[in-house]
Write an enzyme that holds these catalytic residues in place. Sequence first.
Site, PDB file in Angstrom:
ATOM      1  N   ASP A   1      35.387  32.017  17.584  1.00 30.96           N
ATOM      2  CA  ASP A   1      36.038  30.871  16.874  1.00 30.96           C
ATOM      3  C   ASP A   1      36.335  31.434  15.562  1.00 30.96           C
ATOM      4  OD1 ASP A   1      36.527  27.288  17.179  1.00 30.96           O
ATOM      5  OD2 ASP A   1      36.421  28.210  15.146  1.00 30.96           O
TER       6      ASP A   1
ATOM      7  N   ASP B   1      40.905  27.707  24.539  1.00 35.41           N
ATOM      8  CA  ASP B   1      41.047  26.365  24.313  1.00 35.41           C
ATOM      9  C   ASP B   1      41.307  26.352  22.702  1.00 35.41           C
ATOM     10  OD1 ASP B   1      40.752  23.750  23.975  1.00 35.41           O
ATOM     11  OD2 ASP B   1      38.273  23.887  23.927  1.00 35.41           O
TER      12      ASP B   1
END
Lengths: 535, 507
Positions: free
Chosen positions: B315, B367
Site C-alpha cells: 500500500d 483493491d
Amino acid sequence: MKRRTFIKLSIAAGSAAAIGLSCKGKRRVKGSVKGASSSIGHLLREQILGEPVSFIKKEVVIVGSGISGLSAARQLHRKGLKDFLMLELEEYAGGNAASGHNEISSFPLGAHYVPIPNPGLQDYLDFLKEEDVITSFDGNGLPVYNEAYLCFDPEERLFINGHWQDGLVPSFGVPETDLKQIAGFLSKMQQFRLEKGSDGKDAFAIPVNNSSTDIQYRKLDEITMKQWMEINGFTSTYLQWYVNYCTRDDFGTCYHECSAWAGIHYFAGRKGVASNATYSDVLTWPEGNGFLVSKLEKAVQQNILTGSLVIGVELKEEKVVVKYLDVAKKEVRAVIAEHCILCVPQFVAARLLKDKNRVEIIKQKFRYTPWMVVNIVTPTLEERSGEVMSWDNVIYNSQSLGYVNATHQLLQQQVPRKNLTYYLPLTSKDPSSARKEASEITHDEWVQLLINDLKIVHPDIEDKMEEVNITLWGHAMAQPLPGMIHGGLRNQLSESIAGKIHFAHTDLAGISIFEEGFYQGINAANKIINYAASV
Amino acid sequence: MRAKEHSAEWVLLLAVLVIATCGLIYELVAGTLASYLLGDSVMQFSTIIGVYLFSMGVGSFLSKYLSGNLLHWFIRIELLVGAVGGFSAAILFLVFPLAASFQVILYSLVGLTGILVGLEIPLLMRILEHKVEFKELVSRVFTFDYIGALLASLIFPLILVPRLGLIRTSLFFGILNIGVGFYLLYFFSAELKKAGLLRVTAVVLLLLELVAFVLSENILRYSETMAYNDQIVYAKSSTYQRIVLTRNKREMRLFLNGNLQFSSADEYRYHEALVHPALSSIDNPKRVLVLGGGDGLAVRELLRYASVEKITLVDLDPEMTRLFRSQSILLKLNGNSLLNPKVKVINSDAFIWLRNNTETFDAVVVDFPDPSGFSIGKLYSTLFYNYLKPALKENGVAVIQSTSPYVAPNSFWCVDETLKSVGFFTKPYHNYVPSFGEWGYIIAVRKNKESWFQHLPSSLRYLNATTLQQMFVFPDDMKAKIKLQPNKLNNQALVHYFEEEWGKFLD
C-alpha cells in the site's frame, strides 16, 4: 491630528508597505544557463593551436556523436568493423538528443520524442525491436509497441480562449468558418499523406530522400508554406497559427520562411502502422530521445572519446589525418585513418576541411535556428479550467512551443514534483542576431521571460518554481528554407571526398528528425563497409 | 464649536479610510475563498470584483432614498457592514459543504457588502455637504477612499492571509468596522438622539465577533464535520491523501480524499465478496499478495484460510497502514490483521513494486480506489495486468475490485475487456453493499479452470454456496451498451468511461 501630518503619515505608511512588497517580490530562482560548448568550439576559428604531440592509427574516425554519429558507429560495429574512434567535443554523447536527470526523473535537453516509424524502415524497426521498444510483431506482421513507451493519455492540450482544450488543433471558441478551413486543410494533408508520385514513391517520405521527385511536388519546394496556404485559400488566423506552430516545432522555422514542401511533410510524412498504435502516435521517455541515445551508444561506448575538439581534417597520401584538441590537457593530437565520417553540421564540416569555397556556399545557403530549452523543477501548479496537465502543453499565440511534462511517462501514482521541459525556438529575429542576443541574456532575464509566458496558465508559477536550468542550442537545426529539399545542394554536399571523407548529418537530409540522423549514419557507414568489401 | 466641527470632519474622513479598507478586504476575502473552494482564481476574482463594484453602484443609487438623520444612517450602515463583512468568511466556509448553490450565497454576500459600502460615500458627502467647500470635499473623501483601498490591497496578501487566515481576517475587519461605528456614536453623541438601541446593537455585534475570532479554529473544524454528516473521529493529511474517519451510533466510515472507502456496518459484504470467491477456488493457498487495501480488512478475510503462510500487502500510504496497525477501534475492525506475523506490509507504489517483483503468488487481491483520474487509471491498464501475470502462479487466482456495474457498466466491463486483452480468463461478479450500492469484482486466471469455490469458509456473514452462485448472474441493466476498448496507458479508456458514467450519476 493635523491634516498635513496625517497625509504625511499615510504616504509614509504606504511607501513603507510598497518597499516591503518589493523586497519580498524578487526571489532568485536557482539554476544555470548552459550552451553547447560554444566557447571551446570557437577555438576552431583561431589557428594558434600548434602541432600534434601524438599520432595514432584507426580504420575510421567519426567526428561528432549526435544521432548520425552514434548510428554510424553502431552500424560499423554491427558489421564487424570495430577499429574506429569517435571524437566528441562535449562531455557526453547525444548531440541534440542529450538528456539530464535529477532526483525526480530524467529529462530531455533537446529532442524528446519519435513518431511511430514508417513501414519499410527495416534497420530502424530492427533497432527498436532489439531495444524492446517493439516487443513483438502480431499475426499481420505489424509491430507491437511497448506500452510503457507509447505516450500516455492525456497526450496534448492547448490553452486557447481562456481554456485548456484537448489536442493541439484549435477548436475551443473557434468560429465555424475557421473550423471548416482547418478541417479542409487537414483533409488536404491527409490526401498528400497517401499520395504517390509517378515514380511509385511516396510523395512525402521518411527519409526525405526516398520521396517522389515528380515536378508537382518539387515545385512545392520553391515557395514558402505561407504562400502555399494563401494560394490555396487557407487564410484562417487560427489555422495559420497552428501551421506556424508546427513548422517552428519540427523545423525551428516560421511558416513564412519554411519551404512548403517541408511544411506539408510535417503533416504528410508520417505513415506508421502498428498493432497497437497509429501513425499519429508517438514514442517518448522521461529523458526524451536520450533513451535512444543510450541504446545507440551501448555497444560503442568504449570507442567514444569525449572532450575532444576536432580542429582539422585533411587528406594526406591516401589517408585521412584528423587533428583534435584534447580539451582537458590542451594538447593537439592526430589520428590517421582510412576513412572519416563528419557527423557535424555543415558549417563546422566546411571549416574542418578548410575549404573556403564550401564555407562560402554554406554561409549563403544554410541557416541554423538557435533554440532555448528550459528544464523547470516545480511542485504541482495551479491550473486553469479545462483539460488536466498532459504530456505536451501548448499556449495559443505564445512565443514558445509550450512545455512537455518529463514525468508524464512515469508509472507511479504520486509525482508531487515535476520536471517540465519548455521549448523556445528563437525565430523572432534572423538566426545570427537571435544567437548573439540569446548569449547575452542573463539567467534572471530568461526566468522572467519564462514566468511572463507561463503565468497565464499557471498563475502561481513564479512562487512555486524551484529550479530553472537553461540549455542554449546556438545552431540547433538547419532550416528547410525553399530550395533546400529539392535544390540539389544537399546531394552535392553529401558527396564523399575521394571516397575517404564522408558526411552524415540531418542538415544534409533536409529536416532535423531522428530517422534522418539514423539513416544518415547508416548510409555513411555502409559506404565504408562496401568499400572495404570491394578492396 | 469651530474646532469641534473641524475635528468632526476629520473623524468622518478617517471613517472613510477604515470603511474603504474594510470594504476592499471583504472583497479580497470573498475572491480568495472562492478561488480556494471553487478553483480557477482568475474567473473567481474577476466575477467577484465585478459584482462588488456593481453593487457599490447600486448602493450609491439607493443613497438618495435615505433621509432624516444622516449620521444615524451612516452609523447603522457601518454596523451592518461590520456584521455582514465580518462574518462573511465564516459563513462561506460553513455553507460550502451544505448548500447546493454555494455561488448564490457567495454573490449575495458580496453584493450586500458592496451595496452597503456603496451607500457610505454618498451619505458621508451629504453629511459634510454644507460644512466643507465642494471641491475640497470631493477631493478629500476620494483621497481617503483610495488610500484605504491601497492599504487593504497591500496588507491583505503580506500580513493578513499568512498571519490571520481568512476567517479571522474578515472578523478582524468586522470588529474594526463596528469599532468605528461605536466611536462615532460616542463622538457625535450630542447630535444623535435616541441612539440607545444602536449602542446596544454595536456592543452585541462587537462581542459576537470577538467570540467568533477566538473560536475561529473550531469553525474551520466544524465546517469539515458538516461535510461528513457524522462526527469526525480522526482526520489527517498524509503525503498522499486526506484520511478522515467518522462515526455515528451505528457505524464508522473511512473517507480518502472525501471518497467513502468503507462503512463498518456493511464492509463485511464487500470484503467477503472480494476475497472468498477467489480464495475458495484455490487448493491450499499459501502465498497471497494484496495490492492496496491498507485498511487490513481484506487481509482479515484472507487469514481465515489456515493454509496461508504469507501475505504481502503493498500500500502506497504508510500513514494508512500505521493507522490500521495502531488505533484500537480500527484494530477491532480488522481483527489485528496487519499485526499478524504472517503479514508483511510494504509501503510502496504498486506499479513500480510489481514491475520489479520476481515472487509468485497463489492469489492476488487488487483493491485500488476507483479509476477516477489518469493517475489511478494506470493501475487498471494492460501494462499493469501484464506485470500482474508473472506474479500469479500458473494455477493462481487474482481478483480485482472493478467499481459499480450498475452505475458504470461500461467502466466495469472495460476492466473485464482489459484483463481479457492481455490473456487472462475472467469471471465477473457483483453483490450489493448498502453503503456503496451494487458493486462489481472480476476474477482473473491464467488458465481456464474447471472447479470453483470448493473451499468456502463456514461462518461467513454474507457469503454461502447459494449467495455465491447469485453473484455471477448479471441482469441486463448491468451490461455494457457499447463496444469497449481495453484500457491502455495511451488511451486511458477506462478513465473516460468512468468520468462519463459517474459524472452523470452524481450530477
